[in-house]
Design an enzyme around this catalytic site. Structure first.
Site, PDB file in Angstrom:
ATOM      1  CB  CYS A 129      -0.878   0.002   1.242  1.00 36.60           C
ATOM      2  SG  CYS A 129      -1.730  -1.548   1.458  1.00 36.60           S
TER       3      CYS A 129
ATOM      4  NE  ARG B 123       4.187   1.747  -1.703  1.00 33.33           N
ATOM      5  CZ  ARG B 123       5.428   1.401  -1.418  1.00 33.33           C
ATOM      6  NH1 ARG B 123       6.424   1.993  -2.025  1.00 33.33           N
ATOM      7  NH2 ARG B 123       5.693   0.465  -0.535  1.00 33.33           N
TER       8      ARG B 123
ATOM      9  CD1 TRP C 243      -2.628  -4.586  -4.968  1.00 38.31           C
ATOM     10  CD2 TRP C 243      -2.022  -5.972  -3.321  1.00 38.31           C
ATOM     11  NE1 TRP C 243      -2.458  -5.837  -5.507  1.00 38.31           N
ATOM     12  CE2 TRP C 243      -2.080  -6.711  -4.531  1.00 38.31           C
ATOM     13  CE3 TRP C 243      -1.662  -6.644  -2.154  1.00 38.31           C
ATOM     14  CZ2 TRP C 243      -1.790  -8.067  -4.600  1.00 38.31           C
ATOM     15  CZ3 TRP C 243      -1.379  -8.002  -2.221  1.00 38.31           C
ATOM     16  CH2 TRP C 243      -1.441  -8.699  -3.446  1.00 38.31           C
TER      17      TRP C 243
ATOM     18  CG  ASN D  11       2.950  -1.009   3.034  1.00 35.43           C
ATOM     19  OD1 ASN D  11       2.421  -2.013   2.581  1.00 35.43           O
ATOM     20  ND2 ASN D  11       4.099  -0.534   2.579  1.00 35.43           N
ATOM     21  N   GLY D  12       1.691  -3.507   5.093  1.00 35.22           N
ATOM     22  CA  GLY D  12       2.324  -4.730   5.588  1.00 35.22           C
ATOM     23  C   GLY D  12       1.266  -5.738   5.986  1.00 35.22           C
TER      24      GLY D  12
ATOM     25  CD  GLU E 230      10.098  -8.093 -18.675  1.00 30.30           C
ATOM     26  OE1 GLU E 230       9.918  -9.030 -17.875  1.00 30.30           O
ATOM     27  OE2 GLU E 230       9.624  -6.961 -18.498  1.00 30.30           O
TER      28      GLU E 230
ATOM     29  CE  LYS F   6       6.541  -5.708 -18.506  1.00 32.39           C
ATOM     30  NZ  LYS F   6       7.537  -5.548 -17.491  1.00 32.39           N
TER      31      LYS F   6
ATOM     32  CD  GLU G  93       3.396  -6.481 -16.014  1.00 29.23           C
ATOM     33  OE1 GLU G  93       3.169  -6.287 -14.820  1.00 29.23           O
ATOM     34  OE2 GLU G  93       4.537  -6.414 -16.493  1.00 29.23           O
TER      35      GLU G  93
ATOM     36  CG  HIS H 272      10.021 -31.765 -26.991  1.00 26.25           C
ATOM     37  ND1 HIS H 272      10.387 -33.001 -27.442  1.00 26.25           N
ATOM     38  CD2 HIS H 272      10.998 -30.917 -27.398  1.00 26.25           C
ATOM     39  CE1 HIS H 272      11.550 -32.921 -28.076  1.00 26.25           C
ATOM     40  NE2 HIS H 272      11.947 -31.655 -28.065  1.00 26.25           N
TER      41      HIS H 272
ATOM     42  CE  LYS I   7       7.191   0.325 -10.767  1.00 25.65           C
ATOM     43  NZ  LYS I   7       7.399  -0.355 -12.058  1.00 25.65           N
TER      44      LYS I   7
HETATM   45  C1  F6R Z   1       6.382  -6.560 -13.995  1.00 28.77           C
HETATM   46  C2  F6R Z   1       7.017  -6.100 -12.775  1.00 28.77           C
HETATM   47  C3  F6R Z   1       7.223  -7.065 -11.679  1.00 28.77           C
HETATM   48  C4  F6R Z   1       8.452  -6.684 -10.842  1.00 28.77           C
HETATM   49  C5  F6R Z   1       8.557  -7.589  -9.609  1.00 28.77           C
HETATM   50  C6  F6R Z   1       9.796  -7.275  -8.798  1.00 28.77           C
HETATM   51  O1  F6R Z   1       6.312  -5.556 -14.945  1.00 28.77           O
HETATM   52  O2  F6R Z   1       7.325  -4.941 -12.631  1.00 28.77           O
HETATM   53  O3  F6R Z   1       7.321  -8.374 -12.149  1.00 28.77           O
HETATM   54  O4  F6R Z   1       9.598  -6.798 -11.635  1.00 28.77           O
HETATM   55  O5  F6R Z   1       7.425  -7.411  -8.811  1.00 28.77           O
HETATM   56  O6  F6R Z   1       9.797  -5.948  -8.384  1.00 28.77           O
HETATM   57  P1  F6R Z   1      11.125  -5.210  -7.962  1.00 28.77           P
HETATM   58  O7  F6R Z   1      11.962  -5.067  -9.185  1.00 28.77           O
HETATM   59  O8  F6R Z   1      10.698  -3.903  -7.394  1.00 28.77           O
HETATM   60  O9  F6R Z   1      11.796  -6.103  -6.956  1.00 28.77           O
END
Ligand code: F6R
Length: 606
Positions: free
Chosen positions: A2, A27, A75, A99-100, A478, A482, A485, A501, A601
């Site tokens: 959060c 967040r 969140w 937060n937590g 990756e 992208k 998500e 396979h 995030k």
């Molecule tokens: C996807 C994304 C996440 C982060 C993951 C780790 O676009 O951003 O998969 O890469 O949550 O986050 P960090 O890099 O902050 O440890």
């Protein structure tokens, strides 16, 4: 996960907090709320399920006056998304944002007989109730007694009805940063939001209590002794926290990549060779280890996979890439000769932080590659290299990923040199190619409308496969993340040779296949694998090095030719192309590109 904010000063708190919550919304964005201590001392709360804009409308209809307040964007973990579960939570004279996760909240409910008194389903309200239980006029004593009872992670902002104008903060693991501004004090869950108010901030140490007042902040340890904060300076340009004319942060952040990659590599190049002395990295760290292990999550873990392919081919060293959330439970073989690299944009991902602590307990040397200065993972590591990506606001990571790659190139080049695999000439050639990457990426970005056109063909897809070999496969993992998500299209990256396979059973004319070919040594095999999916009816969207020749007999639905670099650097232009592909699919589907559903995030829960 959060976002939390606190302000006490001379200005009205409501507007400052609403603006800050908008920045912090990445967040968590299922509900939001503020509590403001009014001129008469009473605390008033406005909160609702929904976005910060919904909270703003609520405040426009029924605002709260006062120059001291705390705010939260949620969140959800414990308790569904509802007005009642939104923060702040008030219990007796205590108002809390959290937060937590308080893991022992159920036993606390029983112990303090709270069942009938709680109005929400959250663990956070339980913490407010325990604080209230211990509060009889001494806030420090109440906070100390409460945190000793809590199991789990927490960052709290706390106000007491009878201490107007003051905000108390305490934390374990979950981050809090505190800043002094020209006319007050602020706290937040991350520094991105504070940059526009102040350049001076400190990270609240764990199990310390800070009290913020309009005229400054005091810091105390758990014995009640005053402690001098370690002040830091915000190093990035605050303009980087705005959208800069783009419709979404993600597009802006994709477009910023050439610049931030330059800012990441150039200060670390001396005499045309990577030099990490300025980061305090001794060559012995790179020469003395017998293996490397990356711990990271999501996109950062994908950066590690590219790093592994580079290190193993250039440096000939064994390298593992471990999902941080699994690392502790798989009896990982790290020891005193292992260099553990923790990669994290936020520097706060709890899985990565815990994996790092585990590696340290097992004697490994640790190096963090982190974007946010002073973040927990950076502070916990023996060494740190900061990526200079600036604030990354879009939930989907783009520029943080490619600056992580840039750091891994610098590390691989330097490591090959100090281990005698590269001479000066080879290292200089390698570095010179790396320095070209930003300009090469720029040419891909300049052609973004071509990718936009290709993306239109994918809007109705339900499933997509992405295929490639070697480094191309690593980057497709990756690219595929992208796409799923932000566009909600199911996508899977597959090593092209593995498809036959089993998975090829899923290929039909309704399954677009994105193929990437940039590695000379697997080029012909890759073209054969593409034929296999084409002959099963799949439309192929091909990203390939411009120097390769297309088979004229095949039917090519969409082809994007990538400017050529040495094979090991092709991941950088490919990354830009795949990020744009995902971005445009999401944009044209009319989705909220920057805030995809269910995500946040900064992931500070295990
Ligand atoms: C996807 C994304 C996440 C982060 C993951 C780790 O676009 O951003 O998969 O890469 O949550 O986050 P960090 O890099 O902050 O440890």
């Amino acid at each position: 996960m959060c976002g939390i904010i606190g302000y006490t000063g001379k200005k009205e708190a409501e507007e400052i907090m609403l603006d800050a919550l908008e920045v912090l919304e990445y967040r968590g964005y299922d509900s939001a709320g503020i509590a403001v201590c009014g001129p008469d001392g009473g605390v008033r709360i406005r909160k609702c399920a929904g976005r910060v804009k919904d909270l703003r409308s609520l405040c426009e209809r029924d605002g709260v006056e006062g120059a001291c307040g705390i705010g939260h964007t949620r969140w959800a973990t414990h308790g569904g998304v509802s007005d009642g579960n939104a923060h702040p939570h008030k219990f007796g004279k205590v108002t809390v944002i959290h937060n937590g996760i308080i893991e022992n909240y159920k036993s606390l409910i029983g112990k303090y007989g709270l069942e009938a008194e709680l109005r929400s389903q959250t663990d956070s309200e339980v913490a407010a109730a325990v604080l209230s239980h211990f509060y009889s006029g001494d806030p420090y004593a109440a906070i100390r007694k409460t945190v000793l009872k809590l199991k789990g992670t927490f960052a709290f902002g706390i106000m007491f009805d009878d201490i107007p104008g003051a905000i108390f903060a305490v934390r374990n693991v979950s981050p809090i940063v505190i800043a002094k501004t020209e006319e007050g004090s602020m706290m937040a869950s991350d520094v991105t939001v504070l940059g526009q108010y102040s350049k001076d901030y400190f990270v609240l140490p764990e199990f310390h209590v800070a009290v913020l007042r309009a005229d400054g902040t005091e810091l105390y340890d758990m014995s009640g002794d005053a402690v001098e904060p370690e002040w830091l300076t915000v190093s990035w340009d605050v303009n980087r926290s705005s959208k800069g004319g783009y419709p979404f942060y993600m597009e802006k952040e994709i477009m910023e990549q050439p610049e931030v990659i330059r800012e990441t590599i150039e200060p670390r190049i001396r005499d045309d060779m990577p030099d990490l002395e300025g980061d305090g990295i001794p060559d012995s760290l790179l020469s003395d280890c017998s293996q490397i292990c990356v711990v990271a999550c999501g996109t950062a873990m994908h950066a590690g996979l590219v790093g592994k392919a580079l290190m193993q081919s250039l440096v000939k060293i064994h390298m593992d890439v471990e999902l941080a959330s699994e690392f502790m439970y798989t009896d990982s073989l790290v020891d005193g000769k292992t260099l553990v690299i923790a990669i994290s944009q936020s520097g706060e991902t709890i899985d990565t932080l815990e994996a790092l602590k585990y590696a340290k307990r097992n004697g490994a040397k640790t190096l963090a590659v982190v974007n946010v200065k002073g973040a927990s993972i950076a502070r916990e590591s023996d060494y740190v290299i900061y990526t200079n990506a600036g604030p990354e606001i879009a939930v989907a990571s783009t520029k943080a990923y490619t600056t992580q790659l840039a750091v891994l190139y610098l590390l691989a080049g330097r490591m090959a040199y100090v281990r005698g695999i590269f001479g000066e000439k080879e290292l200089k050639e390698f570095t010179s190619e790396l320095r070209k990457a930003p300009a090469v990426m720029q040419t891909v970005l300049d052609r973004r409308e071509e990718i936009h056109y290709i993306a239109r063909g994918m809007l109705n897809a339900k499933d997509v496969f992405m295929i490639g070999r070697g480094l191309d496969y690593s980057i497709l993992l990756e690219g595929s993340l992208k796409l799923k998500e932000i566009s909600y299209i199911h996508s899977e990256a597959y090593a092209s040779g593995e498809l036959k396979h089993g998975t090829i059973a899923l290929i039909t004319e309704d399954t677009p296949v994105v193929a990437v070919i940039t590695q000379d040594k697997v080029q012909s095999k890759e073209f054969s694998n593409i034929k296999e999916v084409q002959s099963r009816g799949a439309e192929v969207i091909l990203f390939m090095k411009e120097s390769y020749r297309l088979d004229q007999d095949a039917v090519w639905d969409s082809v994007f030719k990538l400017p050529a670099m040495r094979d090991e650097f092709m991941v950088l232009p490919v990354s830009a192309a795949l990020q744009l592909l995902a971005y445009y699919v999401s944009l044209d589907k009319g989705l909220d590109v920057d805030k995809p559903r269910n995500l946040a995030k900064v992931v500070t829960v295990e």
